[in-house]
Design a protein around this motif. Structure first.
Motif, PDB file in Angstrom:
ATOM      1  N   ASN A   1       0.801  -1.220   0.000  1.00 37.60           N
ATOM      2  CA  ASN A   1       0.000   0.000   0.000  1.00 37.60           C
ATOM      3  C   ASN A   1       0.835   1.272   0.000  1.00 37.60           C
ATOM      4  OD1 ASN A   1      -2.567  -0.874  -0.245  1.00 37.60           O
ATOM      5  ND2 ASN A   1      -2.911  -1.127   1.950  1.00 37.60           N
ATOM      6  N   VAL A   2       2.161   1.117   0.239  1.00 40.57           N
ATOM      7  CA  VAL A   2       3.021   2.305   0.195  1.00 40.57           C
ATOM      8  C   VAL A   2       3.098   2.745  -1.265  1.00 40.57           C
ATOM      9  CG1 VAL A   2       5.327   3.191   0.624  1.00 40.57           C
ATOM     10  CG2 VAL A   2       4.356   1.491   2.156  1.00 40.57           C
ATOM     11  N   SER A   3       2.757   4.028  -1.512  1.00 41.87           N
ATOM     12  CA  SER A   3       2.653   4.465  -2.900  1.00 41.87           C
ATOM     13  C   SER A   3       4.021   4.482  -3.582  1.00 41.87           C
ATOM     14  CB  SER A   3       2.008   5.855  -2.933  1.00 41.87           C
ATOM     15  OG  SER A   3       2.824   6.754  -3.600  1.00 41.87           O
ATOM     16  N   PRO A   4       4.120   3.896  -4.781  1.00 40.93           N
ATOM     17  CA  PRO A   4       5.401   3.847  -5.500  1.00 40.93           C
ATOM     18  C   PRO A   4       5.932   5.252  -5.813  1.00 40.93           C
ATOM     19  CG  PRO A   4       3.715   2.528  -6.605  1.00 40.93           C
ATOM     20  CD  PRO A   4       3.033   3.268  -5.532  1.00 40.93           C
ATOM     21  N   ASP A   5       5.003   6.227  -5.964  1.00 41.91           N
ATOM     22  CA  ASP A   5       5.420   7.607  -6.232  1.00 41.91           C
ATOM     23  C   ASP A   5       6.354   8.120  -5.150  1.00 41.91           C
ATOM     24  OD1 ASP A   5       3.704   7.318  -8.262  1.00 41.91           O
ATOM     25  OD2 ASP A   5       2.151   8.657  -7.472  1.00 41.91           O
TER      26      ASP A   5
ATOM     27  N   LEU B   1      13.940   2.465   3.448  1.00 42.90           N
ATOM     28  CA  LEU B   1      13.314   1.511   4.374  1.00 42.90           C
ATOM     29  C   LEU B   1      12.952   2.186   5.697  1.00 42.90           C
ATOM     30  CD1 LEU B   1      12.591  -1.494   4.922  1.00 42.90           C
ATOM     31  CD2 LEU B   1      14.846  -1.704   5.957  1.00 42.90           C
ATOM     32  N   THR B   2      13.935   2.885   6.293  1.00 42.79           N
ATOM     33  CA  THR B   2      13.686   3.391   7.646  1.00 42.79           C
ATOM     34  C   THR B   2      12.882   4.691   7.652  1.00 42.79           C
ATOM     35  OG1 THR B   2      15.843   4.463   7.558  1.00 42.79           O
ATOM     36  CG2 THR B   2      15.728   2.346   8.681  1.00 42.79           C
ATOM     37  N   LYS B   3      13.033   5.514   6.594  1.00 42.06           N
ATOM     38  CA  LYS B   3      12.375   6.816   6.633  1.00 42.06           C
ATOM     39  C   LYS B   3      11.013   6.794   5.941  1.00 42.06           C
ATOM     40  CE  LYS B   3      15.435   9.123   8.861  1.00 42.06           C
ATOM     41  NZ  LYS B   3      16.841   9.204   8.489  1.00 42.06           N
ATOM     42  N   ILE B   4      10.800   5.838   5.035  1.00 37.76           N
ATOM     43  CA  ILE B   4       9.512   5.826   4.330  1.00 37.76           C
ATOM     44  C   ILE B   4       8.715   4.563   4.624  1.00 37.76           C
ATOM     45  CG2 ILE B   4       8.385   5.823   2.077  1.00 37.76           C
ATOM     46  CD1 ILE B   4      10.651   7.539   1.065  1.00 37.76           C
TER      47      ILE B   4
ATOM     48  N   LEU C   1      -1.909  -0.500  22.292  1.00 39.18           N
ATOM     49  CA  LEU C   1      -2.597   0.262  21.250  1.00 39.18           C
ATOM     50  C   LEU C   1      -2.248   1.733  21.353  1.00 39.18           C
ATOM     51  CD1 LEU C   1      -6.125  -1.333  20.931  1.00 39.18           C
ATOM     52  CD2 LEU C   1      -4.211  -1.438  19.360  1.00 39.18           C
ATOM     53  N   ARG C   2      -2.222   2.263  22.580  1.00 37.62           N
ATOM     54  CA  ARG C   2      -1.887   3.670  22.759  1.00 37.62           C
ATOM     55  C   ARG C   2      -0.459   3.944  22.298  1.00 37.62           C
ATOM     56  NH1 ARG C   2      -4.656   6.563  27.455  1.00 37.62           N
ATOM     57  NH2 ARG C   2      -6.267   6.145  25.929  1.00 37.62           N
ATOM     58  N   ALA C   3       0.452   3.033  22.657  1.00 41.36           N
ATOM     59  CA  ALA C   3       1.863   3.263  22.353  1.00 41.36           C
ATOM     60  C   ALA C   3       2.133   3.288  20.857  1.00 41.36           C
ATOM     61  CB  ALA C   3       2.723   2.190  23.026  1.00 41.36           C
ATOM     62  N   THR C   4       1.576   2.325  20.104  1.00 41.49           N
ATOM     63  CA  THR C   4       1.926   2.302  18.677  1.00 41.49           C
ATOM     64  C   THR C   4       1.055   3.245  17.850  1.00 41.49           C
ATOM     65  OG1 THR C   4       0.695   0.255  18.572  1.00 41.49           O
ATOM     66  CG2 THR C   4       3.081   0.085  18.429  1.00 41.49           C
ATOM     67  N   ARG C   5      -0.175   3.491  18.284  1.00 44.39           N
ATOM     68  CA  ARG C   5      -1.028   4.401  17.517  1.00 44.39           C
ATOM     69  C   ARG C   5      -0.396   5.775  17.349  1.00 44.39           C
ATOM     70  NH1 ARG C   5      -6.340   2.061  16.939  1.00 44.39           N
ATOM     71  NH2 ARG C   5      -5.689   0.759  15.204  1.00 44.39           N
ATOM     72  N   THR C   6       0.304   6.229  18.403  1.00 48.26           N
ATOM     73  CA  THR C   6       0.887   7.570  18.331  1.00 48.26           C
ATOM     74  C   THR C   6       1.988   7.653  17.288  1.00 48.26           C
ATOM     75  OG1 THR C   6       2.396   6.968  20.100  1.00 48.26           O
ATOM     76  CG2 THR C   6       0.402   8.121  20.746  1.00 48.26           C
ATOM     77  N   LYS C   7       2.543   6.477  16.880  1.00 47.24           N
ATOM     78  CA  LYS C   7       3.641   6.488  15.911  1.00 47.24           C
ATOM     79  C   LYS C   7       3.152   6.422  14.470  1.00 47.24           C
ATOM     80  CE  LYS C   7       7.454   5.352  18.697  1.00 47.24           C
ATOM     81  NZ  LYS C   7       6.829   4.886  19.945  1.00 47.24           N
ATOM     82  N   GLU C   8       1.830   6.296  14.284  1.00 48.57           N
ATOM     83  CA  GLU C   8       1.322   6.183  12.921  1.00 48.57           C
ATOM     84  C   GLU C   8       1.351   7.549  12.221  1.00 48.57           C
ATOM     85  OE1 GLU C   8      -2.458   4.203  12.855  1.00 48.57           O
ATOM     86  OE2 GLU C   8      -1.663   2.500  13.978  1.00 48.57           O
ATOM     87  N   VAL C   9       1.628   7.493  10.910  1.00 47.84           N
ATOM     88  CA  VAL C   9       1.692   8.742  10.155  1.00 47.84           C
ATOM     89  C   VAL C   9       0.701   8.704   8.989  1.00 47.84           C
ATOM     90  CG1 VAL C   9       4.083   9.274  10.672  1.00 47.84           C
ATOM     91  CG2 VAL C   9       3.547   7.816   8.728  1.00 47.84           C
ATOM     92  N   GLN C  10       0.380   9.892   8.467  1.00 47.88           N
ATOM     93  CA  GLN C  10      -0.485   9.978   7.287  1.00 47.88           C
ATOM     94  C   GLN C  10       0.390  10.287   6.074  1.00 47.88           C
ATOM     95  OE1 GLN C  10      -4.292  10.321   7.281  1.00 47.88           O
ATOM     96  NE2 GLN C  10      -3.858   8.972   8.985  1.00 47.88           N
ATOM     97  N   ALA C  11       0.043   9.697   4.952  1.00 46.08           N
ATOM     98  CA  ALA C  11       0.824   9.971   3.747  1.00 46.08           C
ATOM     99  C   ALA C  11       0.541  11.387   3.251  1.00 46.08           C
ATOM    100  CB  ALA C  11       0.494   8.978   2.662  1.00 46.08           C
TER     101      ALA C  11
END
Lengths: 290, 283
Positions: B169-173, B189-192, B273-283
């Motif tokens: 689902n990571v956009s190839p663009d 890998l680590t930044k995207i 759930l609280r711990a990892t949810r905060t690390k999620e990012v929006q494209a």
């Protein structure tokens, strides 16, 4: 320009070599990965006296080869066929019941906005977190009292305990369905029951498949619930059967035991190879919703 | 429309509600009540207050099972997620045979816990005896490692599938843009990739944590808690307290253990759930 092209070519050549090495490495890892299953198959073909912890890794030789004798013995002694049929019946009846009742319940929850429907939704989510050990004793007693302790009606217990996941998945999908279709059907004189079966069910087909797969994997392999609810002397599902014969220490005969493990695995693997696409999609869909 | 659907609640809601009450709600509430009681059969129930709970924490087998489970959960969560993610990254490069590899890695997942346990018992006992070490039934450390290997074997494929879906689902663009800007594969890998698959990480850690913490079938069949309950995990310890110990007080204590176990699962799930949810990012 030419330099860039050369660089690209070199890079793609390097990637190709890396990918080829990776393919080989993965092929080797996969061989190791299926080795445990291979080991059981080879041991199930040996005669009883040739099986011990020391010789587990030796392939059967002309002296120790038993043919399908273990399979015949295992199937007759363990009453494997009846276990298989009980397992099959319980799984099919439970999953059909779960899909039917929970999709109806989820549709009600997603279309009716009352306190009761919200409460039901949150209770379902809550039930997914509760470990089975929390309710196992009281559930077994309740099932006994209500006479829900035969393979023919245990599906009601499975509906109750499996409702959480199914309602959650169906509600998630149905909330995103456009209301216009249903409203149009209603204006054309569709009753809610007709609407559910003629309009809603066909649209939710992908979720139905995912949910059915997840629930099937659970019910088919479940050990503790049927053990506590069913009378083990009368009815045994496959996991109960395996545990019943292996768990009773002493005169366990390993060779027929392994034959039975092999026959247990084969239908599952065959089903998986044929419906792989659906199973993997089902797992992904279940996880994304979860 | 809502009104006309509402009238049909006996058709849509009632069947599930009745089964849910029988199969979950009533046993749950009754279970909480019984954890404050002394009982052997459900007909002779005596209210004893919190004494069951004090007995739970003075039961050394339960405390041992708790630490065993905690350590196992931590180890298996890290192990499974790291390996599954690694495989997923390598299998999204488009190498030859990807589909076959994926099929094989996922396969053990479909085999039930009881059967898995016995398969690995045969394999591991064979290895141990060839190396001249004590067998699983006498070897606590081997039991722990064995459970870890078994759990990895079963769950890596499942988590790999979820990670693959996330990576696809990571956009190839996004990746192409980074390549043009001169990012190295490691940086990509680590930044995207990793930040973009955080939702999958959340789900997979949640699933591995709760699956490992609640593990029962595999524990029962692989080691059965041997030697001397030293490889018992919490779920098996509770089962053992209910059905294997004689004496009138144990069922109440078992039920109290189950309540404690339930609370632990809820706490772990919420924290994670609280711990990892905060690390999620929006494209």
């Amino acid at each position: 320009m030419a330099v860039v092209n050369m660089e690209k070519k070199q890079e793609s050549k390097r990637t190709r070599i890396i990918n080829m090495i990776l393919s080989v490495v993965f092929a080797l890892i996969c061989l190791v990965y299926i080795y445990p299953i291979f080991l059981i198959v080879t041991n199930s073909l040996k005669i009883e006296s040739a099986i011990s912890t020391n010789t587990a890794f030796k392939l059967p030789t002309a002296d120790t080869f038993a043919g399908i004798a273990n399979y015949i013995y295992g199937v007759t002694k363990m009453d494997f066929l009846s276990s298989f049929l009980y397992s099959l019946f319980i799984t099919v009846s439970s999953v059909v019941l779960i899909i039917l009742c929970c999709s109806m319940c989820a549709w009600y929850i997603s279309r009716v906005n009352t306190l009761a429907s919200k409460a039901m939704y949150y209770l379902c989510i809550f039930s997914m977190v509760v470990p089975f050990q929390m309710v196992m004793f009281t559930l077994a007693k309740t099932a006994d009292t209500l006479k829900l302790n035969t393979p023919f009606n245990i599906c009601i217990i499975y509906l109750g305990f499996g409702a959480g996941l199914a309602v959650f998945m169906f509600t998630g999908f149905m909330k995103s369905m456009p209301l216009e279709i249903e409203e149009a059907a209603m204006i054309d004189g569709c009753s809610p029951i007709q609407m559910f079966f003629r309009v809603v069910m066909p649209i939710t087909k992908p979720t139905t498949i995912s949910t059915a797969i997840l629930e099937t994997m659970w019910v088919w392999n479940d050990y503790l619930l049927p053990t506590l609810v069913l009378d083990i002397k009368k009815y045994r599902t496959i996991p109960m059967d395996i545990q019943y014969f292996r768990g009773s220490y002493g005169s366990v005969q390993m060779a027929p035991m392994m034959a039975c493990i092999v026959i247990t695995i084969i239908p599952v693997i065959l089903l998986y190879l044929f419906c792989q696409k659906y199973i993997i999609e089902g797992v992904v869909a279940g996880a994304v919703k979860g | 429309m809502e009104k006309s659907v509402r009238k049909y609640w006996p058709v849509f809601l009632l069947p599930t509600l009745i089964a849910f009450t029988i199969g979950f709600l009533w046993p749950f509430i009754w279970g909480i009540y019984l954890s404050f009681c002394k009982f052997n059969t459900v007909n002779k129930v005596k209210f004893v207050g919190i004494s069951n709970y004090t007995r739970v924490f003075s039961d050394s087998t339960f405390v041992h099972a708790f630490w065993f489970t905690a350590l196992f959960t931590l180890a298996s969560t890290v192990l499974i997620n790291v390996i599954a993610f690694l495989i997923a990254v390598l299998l999204t490069r488009g190498i030859k045979g990807t589909n076959i590899f994926r099929t094989i890695f996922f396969m053990p997942n479909l085999i039930g816990g009881i059967v898995l346990g016995y398969i690995w018992q045969i394999l591991l006992d064979g290895l141990l005896s060839n190396w001249g070490l004590p067998l699983l039934a006498l070897n606590e450390k081997a039991g722990f490692t064995g459970l870890l290997i078994l759990m990895g074997w079963q769950q890596i494929g499942y988590m790999m599938i979820i990670y693959i879906a996330g990576l696809q689902n990571v956009s190839p663009d996004l990746i192409e843009a980074a390549e043009i800007d001169g990012a190295t594969p490691w940086q990509i890998l680590t930044k995207i990739k990793i930040p973009m698959v955080m939702p999958s990480v959340t789900i997979c850690t949640f699933l591995t944590l709760t699956n490992s913490f609640k593990l029962f079938d595999q524990n029962l069949s692989l080691t059965g808690g041997e030697p001397a309950k030293k490889s018992q995990m919490l779920a098996l310890n509770i089962y053992d307290t209910f059905y294997a110990r004689s004496g009138g007080q144990w069922k109440g204590i078992g039920q109290a253990k189950a309540v404690v176990f339930f609370l632990l699962v809820v706490v772990i799930a919420l924290i994670q759930l609280r711990a990892t949810r905060t690390k999620e990012v929006q494209a």
